[in-house]
Design an enzyme around this catalytic site. Structure first.
Site, mmCIF file in Angstrom:
data_model
loop_
_atom_site.group_PDB
_atom_site.id
_atom_site.type_symbol
_atom_site.label_atom_id
_atom_site.label_comp_id
_atom_site.label_asym_id
_atom_site.label_seq_id
_atom_site.Cartn_x
_atom_site.Cartn_y
_atom_site.Cartn_z
ATOM 1 N N ASN A 49 0.857 -1.191 0.000
ATOM 2 C CA ASN A 49 0.000 0.000 0.000
ATOM 3 C C ASN A 49 0.893 1.241 0.000
ATOM 4 O OD1 ASN A 49 -1.833 2.054 0.483
ATOM 5 N ND2 ASN A 49 -2.240 1.460 2.607
ATOM 6 N N GLU A 92 -6.821 4.482 8.043
ATOM 7 C CA GLU A 92 -6.693 5.924 7.730
ATOM 8 C C GLU A 92 -7.985 6.459 7.120
ATOM 9 O OE1 GLU A 92 -3.014 5.643 5.524
ATOM 10 O OE2 GLU A 92 -2.003 5.097 7.383
ATOM 11 N N GLY A 112 2.483 1.949 10.986
ATOM 12 C CA GLY A 112 3.418 3.070 10.896
ATOM 13 C C GLY A 112 4.135 3.377 12.197
ATOM 14 N N HIS A 139 -9.507 0.864 5.243
ATOM 15 C CA HIS A 139 -8.196 1.082 5.870
ATOM 16 C C HIS A 139 -8.384 2.026 7.060
ATOM 17 C CE1 HIS A 139 -4.097 2.470 6.515
ATOM 18 N NE2 HIS A 139 -3.708 1.369 5.898
ATOM 19 N N GLU A 145 -5.152 -5.404 10.672
ATOM 20 C CA GLU A 145 -4.145 -4.374 10.905
ATOM 21 C C GLU A 145 -4.425 -3.672 12.234
ATOM 22 O OE1 GLU A 145 -2.202 -2.925 7.101
ATOM 23 O OE2 GLU A 145 -4.045 -1.786 7.291
ATOM 24 N N SER A 169 3.648 -2.397 10.403
ATOM 25 C CA SER A 169 5.104 -2.398 10.604
ATOM 26 C C SER A 169 5.775 -3.705 10.164
ATOM 27 C CB SER A 169 5.440 -2.061 12.062
ATOM 28 O OG SER A 169 4.981 -0.746 12.367
ATOM 29 N N LYS A 171 0.056 4.263 -0.277
ATOM 30 C CA LYS A 171 -0.619 5.458 0.270
ATOM 31 C C LYS A 171 -0.429 6.636 -0.697
ATOM 32 C CE LYS A 171 0.068 3.509 4.786
ATOM 33 N NZ LYS A 171 0.022 3.681 6.223
HETATM 34 C C1 PEP Z 1 -0.726 0.158 6.342
HETATM 35 O O1 PEP Z 1 -0.875 1.382 6.317
HETATM 36 O O2 PEP Z 1 -1.577 -0.576 5.841
HETATM 37 C C2 PEP Z 1 0.458 -0.376 6.991
HETATM 38 C C3 PEP Z 1 0.452 -1.625 7.345
HETATM 39 O O3 PEP Z 1 1.492 0.495 7.209
HETATM 40 P P1 PEP Z 1 2.951 0.145 7.818
HETATM 41 O O4 PEP Z 1 3.425 -1.119 7.145
HETATM 42 O O5 PEP Z 1 3.779 1.320 7.470
HETATM 43 O O6 PEP Z 1 2.767 -0.059 9.267
#
Ligand code: PEP
Length: 262
Positions: free
Chosen positions: A12, A106, A180, A104, A174, A220, A14
């Site tokens: 992803n 966000e 993040g 997601h 997630e 992460s 973003k």
């Molecule tokens: C995400 O935004 O879906 C995500 C998993 O981000 P990160 O890998 O940076 O934690």
């Protein structure tokens, strides 16, 4: 019945990489995986660029016959009409988009997308022949108040309200606190929730579809921890944010099988 689920590693991006950067990135990723003799039928790799990159990436994948799969980061709940700024599932399908992220964290947090909106988007994806990657996960507060699985399972249940049990979906667990933050869940934590999500799927869509559905972990993920997640029986891949923007690192994550014993 033994069901094999092909692992999916989904990047992803973003709101990063313009269409020129996207072309360079995808070329390099494809070369790197080809050099390493990566078998796309054993681990599927997908990229989720911003909307403005999709046409360029589609053209490249098509022209060079690349096996990377295309995903989008969101879609409208509507198929057409007076919805300024929105992008329909029908338009995405025309660009050979296969997967679309829905719900997601966000989008849930920054765009106030609640479970009802997520369910209408899952239905829109299904209506247009796209496979929704349904993102669910608890915040740190949810974790403290309700424990690890209650919120993700409730979100999953609500998200499937408008689609038939036969619809192909991917679920991405997630934990919001891991996205993040550099603090991934442990493999045990991920497995516990992914197992609960699969159990919920048995009830929601039946045992066969539940056994065939891929459940990803996200939060992460890096090349140094991916193998630990993929060793778990109910984790079938990863949704990768930050680390998907580094082409060498993303290629290493896709090739986790080569360091699964590490
Ligand atoms: C995400 O935004 O879906 C995500 C998993 O981000 P990160 O890998 O940076 O934690």
């Amino acid at each position: 019945m033994v069901t094999t689920r092909t692992p999916l590693i989904a990047g992803n991006w973003k709101m990063n990489l313009d269409h020129l950067q996207a072309i360079a990135f995808v070329q390099k990723l494809a070369w790197s995986l080809k050099d390493a003799k990566h078998d796309h039928s054993s681990v599927e790799a997908a990229v989720f660029p911003p909307f403005t990159d999709l046409r360029s990436v589609q053209t490249l994948l098509d022209a060079d016959g690349l096996s990377l799969v295309l995903g989008a980061q969101d879609l409208s709940a509507h198929d057409s009409g007076a919805y300024t700024g929105e992008v329909s599932g029908a338009s995405l399908a025309k660009l050979d988009v296969h997967y679309v992220l829905v719900g997601h964290s966000e989008r849930r947090t920054l765009h106030a997308e609640d479970d009802t909106v997520v369910a209408t988007k899952v239905a829109a994806a299904h209506r247009n022949g796209l496979v929704p990657v349904i993102c669910v996960g608890e915040t740190a507060d949810d974790l403290e108040t309700h424990g690890p699985s209650a919120v993700p399972v409730a979100q999953l249940r609500a998200s499937l309200a408008g689609v038939p049990a036969t619809a192909e979906i991917v679920v991405a667990y997630e934990p919001v606190w891991a996205i993040g933050s550099g603090k991934a869940a442990t493999a045990d934590q991920a497995e516990q929730v992914c197992a609960a999500l699969r159990q919920a799927l048995v009830e929601l869509v039946g045992a066969d579809r539940a056994a065939a559905t891929r459940i990803l972990y996200g939060g992460s993920v890096k090349s140094t921890n991916i193998a630990s997640f993929l060793r778990e029986p109910n984790v079938d891949g990863a949704l990768v944010g930050g680390a998907s923007l580094d082409v060498d690192e993303f290629a290493r994550i896709v090739r986790f099988e080569s360091h699964v014993g590490v």
